[in-house]
Enzyme design. Structure first.
Site, PDB file in Angstrom:
ATOM      1  N   GLU A  50      10.248  51.243  79.645  1.00 20.20           N
ATOM      2  CA  GLU A  50      10.951  51.729  80.827  1.00 20.20           C
ATOM      3  C   GLU A  50      12.251  50.936  80.921  1.00 20.20           C
ATOM      4  OE1 GLU A  50       8.942  51.322  84.616  1.00 20.20           O
ATOM      5  OE2 GLU A  50      10.668  52.213  85.636  1.00 20.20           O
ATOM      6  N   ARG A 275      -2.479  42.508  76.224  1.00 20.44           N
ATOM      7  CA  ARG A 275      -1.103  42.039  76.389  1.00 20.44           C
ATOM      8  C   ARG A 275      -0.998  40.604  75.901  1.00 20.44           C
ATOM      9  NH1 ARG A 275       1.682  45.296  80.522  1.00 20.44           N
ATOM     10  NH2 ARG A 275       3.377  43.833  80.807  1.00 20.44           N
ATOM     11  N   LYS A 285       8.727  41.739  84.127  1.00 20.20           N
ATOM     12  CA  LYS A 285      10.150  42.091  84.225  1.00 20.20           C
ATOM     13  C   LYS A 285      10.670  41.877  85.640  1.00 20.20           C
ATOM     14  CE  LYS A 285       9.706  46.106  81.991  1.00 20.20           C
ATOM     15  NZ  LYS A 285      10.060  47.409  81.396  1.00 20.20           N
TER      16      LYS A 285
HETATM   17  P1  ATP Z   1       6.402  47.085  83.920  1.00 20.90           P
HETATM   18  O1  ATP Z   1       5.675  45.994  84.615  1.00 20.90           O
HETATM   19  O2  ATP Z   1       7.787  47.295  84.381  1.00 20.90           O
HETATM   20  O3  ATP Z   1       5.616  48.336  83.645  1.00 20.90           O
HETATM   21  P2  ATP Z   1       6.054  46.583  81.153  1.00 20.90           P
HETATM   22  O4  ATP Z   1       6.181  45.194  80.628  1.00 20.90           O
HETATM   23  O5  ATP Z   1       4.786  47.304  81.073  1.00 20.90           O
HETATM   24  O6  ATP Z   1       6.625  46.441  82.566  1.00 20.90           O
HETATM   25  P3  ATP Z   1       7.304  48.746  79.746  1.00 20.90           P
HETATM   26  O7  ATP Z   1       8.737  48.982  79.573  1.00 20.90           O
HETATM   27  O8  ATP Z   1       6.490  49.764  80.416  1.00 20.90           O
HETATM   28  O9  ATP Z   1       7.202  47.401  80.515  1.00 20.90           O
HETATM   29  O10 ATP Z   1       6.667  48.324  78.375  1.00 20.90           O
HETATM   30  C1  ATP Z   1       6.773  49.084  77.214  1.00 20.90           C
HETATM   31  C2  ATP Z   1       5.579  48.847  76.353  1.00 20.90           C
HETATM   32  O11 ATP Z   1       5.448  47.470  76.054  1.00 20.90           O
HETATM   33  C3  ATP Z   1       4.319  49.270  77.063  1.00 20.90           C
HETATM   34  O12 ATP Z   1       3.601  50.119  76.203  1.00 20.90           O
HETATM   35  C4  ATP Z   1       3.582  48.016  77.323  1.00 20.90           C
HETATM   36  O13 ATP Z   1       2.220  48.204  77.148  1.00 20.90           O
HETATM   37  C5  ATP Z   1       4.122  47.059  76.270  1.00 20.90           C
HETATM   38  N1  ATP Z   1       4.112  45.680  76.764  1.00 20.90           N
HETATM   39  C6  ATP Z   1       4.766  45.186  77.828  1.00 20.90           C
HETATM   40  N2  ATP Z   1       4.476  43.902  78.017  1.00 20.90           N
HETATM   41  C7  ATP Z   1       3.617  43.541  77.044  1.00 20.90           C
HETATM   42  C8  ATP Z   1       2.946  42.324  76.682  1.00 20.90           C
HETATM   43  N3  ATP Z   1       3.118  41.221  77.391  1.00 20.90           N
HETATM   44  N4  ATP Z   1       2.154  42.335  75.618  1.00 20.90           N
HETATM   45  C9  ATP Z   1       1.982  43.453  74.897  1.00 20.90           C
HETATM   46  N5  ATP Z   1       2.570  44.620  75.170  1.00 20.90           N
HETATM   47  C10 ATP Z   1       3.384  44.681  76.232  1.00 20.90           C
END
Ligand code: ATP
Ligand code: MG
Length: 575
Positions: A50, A275, A285
């Site tokens: 996002e 994660r 974020k």
């Molecule tokens: P938000 O809290 O804004 O949803 P997000 O970290 O999930 O933040 P996205 O932009 O939705 O942000 O993330 C894109 C992809 O990265 C998603 O598929 C998410 O699962 C993955 N992702 C984000 N943070 C992690 C993490 N700490 N470890 C592994 N994968 C992650």
């Protein structure tokens, strides 16, 4: 070297408690589908950020998996922006994310997509669901919706608007689209089950009204699909076979399935993985944005940030980040990984690739009294003992040099083997040096040493075979480049700053000593003209990356990591 690598790889497995790379459950799941011909042998993944912030090290994990699995199986991986909330998303983030994915070493070729590309289709599908009696316009307020939703232990209640007729819903949804309602006045909800054990299934919101221009669709829309409504269908449209998500989406999967089944469209397989969390930093974020907005760091690319930008500026190579992910394996249990492990992989990579130079961070002036003032010698220095192709360079030597203040003690304790009055040490690549005299200022602080060299030891060895106990790095004063050097420590004082105690803000846990600026350092002249981003090992001190803040008068370096392997030590301690 190899033996050591193997050893640490085993240790990583133990700490993570999951399968090794290439035999992780996610790889096996895809392999099973390949074997059974489930997707006609296709492997097609996507990385779906996002654009509401910059990518961080946690995202590198998803990127490595999404692109890596596609690569391993000869498939494809799309880059798709889930740009469904114009209130929080910006072009700046889109640009930064594409750049950072590329920097990490991955290529989506011509497959750059946006959920907003599908807004028309998603709208048509919403109409289809309304017509099927599976969606309705709800006039409850946001607070009421929350109240009606129930809790984990209590079922929800039906909204009084739930049984509106299809005609009325179609008309109201059309009005929503045409901008006839204010933000928050109504939403479109899926009609599923307010008593479901899974809260995500209790008539989730599909569309809300946002009167804000979208970075890509401009003013065309004032209703925007929720992430949960857009995500699965976007995967379906793109023909994604394996939709890899982090664990928090596990409970959303039944909802994604419901939408796909009700619409009767192509169905990808979603698989969740844990994660990544790293000690002494944060991955949210929202919180990272606060650090930037509140000026607690110098920006998204501050070298203390866990962002890919920050790490790149600090001098972390993309290859090291990939290797770190590889070594972690993939699991379903939440992982809190020690930041020292990431640093270990950075050090491993830089050890192989970073040229060595000499730089003095806390300079102490040394005058060599038996060396002619007008003489300069070019000493032969090895660029990288780990890389036979890296060759040699010349380092100028003259009668005034700088050494590290720490490398001298007037009254050395027993175990201090470096320079002291009357003692002889080796100057790397140059001569044996003996300290004869100490010059002090009015406060009694040592400001200069008076020394002599033994001309017979040129190159660093004594023909009579006598030994010295230490070798110091140095820089010729006349030839030195002046530099500011920035040293970094953990951004937070506690291993898990996201877990704050009552009455505490995560910002209270910021380490006040996370950056230390050394204003006047001296670096050997060979780094002259290097590009920002160039990374060196300053002998005995660590790895340093040339910062874009550098000017022609003054270089600026960031220390990426020290030379000390803290992680190996931690592993040993754990037994
Ligand atoms: P938000 O809290 O804004 O949803 P997000 O970290 O999930 O933040 P996205 O932009 O939705 O942000 O993330 C894109 C992809 O990265 C998603 O598929 C998410 O699962 C993955 N992702 C984000 N943070 C992690 C993490 N700490 N470890 C592994 N994968 C992650
Ligand atoms: Mg997300």
């Amino acid at each position: 070297m190899l033996e050591k690598d193997k050893h640490s790889a085993e240790e990583i497995d133990e700490t993570n408690g999951e399968e090794t790379q290439r035999s992780h459950f996610l790889y096996e799941a895809i392999e099973d589908d390949q074997r059974s011909g489930r997707f006609d042998g296709r492997v097609h993944t996507r990385f779906p950020p996002e654009p509401n912030g910059y990518l961080h090290i946690g995202h590198s994990r998803a990127i490595w998996l999404d692109f890596g699995m596609a690569e391993d199986f000869g498939g494809k991986c799309n880059l798709r922006f889930d740009d469904t909330n114009p209130a929080k998303e910006e072009q700046e983030y889109i640009d930064a994310i594409t750049e950072d994915v590329r920097w990490l070493g991955y290529d989506w070729e011509d497959r750059l997509f946006f959920a907003s590309d599908y807004f028309d289709q998603l709208y048509d599908w919403a109409v289809q669901l309304i017509k099927a009696g599976k969606a309705y316009v709800d006039h409850l307020s946001q607070d009421e919706i929350r109240e009606y939703r129930g809790t984990l232990t209590e079922p929800g209640k039906d909204s009084p608007y739930r049984n509106r007729s299809v005609e009325e819903n179609l008309e109201l949804f059309e009005k929503m689209k045409n901008g006839d309602f204010a933000e928050g006045e109504c939403v479109l909800r899926a009609k599923i089950d307010m008593k479901s054990g899974n809260i995500n299934m209790r008539d989730p919101v599909m569309y809300r009204i946002i009167h804000a221009p979208h970075p890509r669709t401009g003013d065309k829309w004032c209703i925007y699909p929720m992430y949960d409504y857009a995500h699965g269908q976007s995967d379906s449209i793109e023909g994604v076979t394996h939709s890899l998500c982090s664990m928090e989406y596990e409970d959303h999967r039944p909802l994604y399935d419901w939408f796909l089944d009700e619409l009767g469209i192509y169905h990808p397989r979603q698989i969740e993985f844990a994660r990544l969390n790293l000690t002494y930093t944060i991955m949210s974020k929202r919180l990272l944005l606060r650090l930037v907005r509140e000026g607690l760091v110098r920006g998204w690319d501050d070298p203390r940030m866990p962002t890919l930008r920050g790490m790149r500026r600090r001098g972390y190579p993309a290859a090291a980040i990939r290797a770190f992910n590889e070594a972690l394996g993939v699991g379903k249990r939440p992982t809190m990984v020690e930041i020292e492990m990431l640093e270990y992989f950075v050090r491993q990579d830089l050890n192989k690739h970073a040229p060595r130079v000499m730089g003095v961070l806390n300079p102490l002036r040394v005058v060599i009294e038996n060396y002619p003032e007008d003489q300069v010698e070019e000493m032969d220095a090895v660029n990288n003992p780990e890389d036979p192709d890296a060759g040699m360079r010349k380092v100028p030597f003259s009668n005034v040099i700088y050494i590290e203040r720490d490398d001298f003690m007037e009254d050395p304790p027993k175990k201090f083997y470096r320079l002291a009055p009357g003692r002889e040490v080796r100057l790397r690549y140059a001569y044996f040096l003996t300290c004869n005299d100490v010059v002090k200022d009015d406060n009694g602080e040592v400001i200069e040493l008076r020394c002599t060299i033994d001309p017979a030891t040129r190159g660093g060895d004594a023909p009579d075979g006598r030994k010295v106990k230490s070798t110091l790095h140095w820089v010729s004063a006349r030839h030195a480049l002046e530099a500011e050097v920035r040293l970094y420590n953990h951004l937070f004082t506690t291993p898990n700053p996201a877990a704050t105690e009552e009455g505490q803000e995560f910002t209270d846990l910021i380490n006040p000593d996370s950056i230390e600026v050394l204003p006047t350092c001296y670096i050997e002249p060979s780094v002259q003209g290097a590009d920002a981003g160039s990374i060196y090992q300053f002998e005995r001190l660590g790895y340093f990356c040339l910062d874009p803040d550098s000017t022609t008068d003054k270089l600026v370096f960031n220390r990426a990591v020290t030379l000390r392997d803290d992680w190996a030590k931690m592993q040993k301690k754990k037994g």
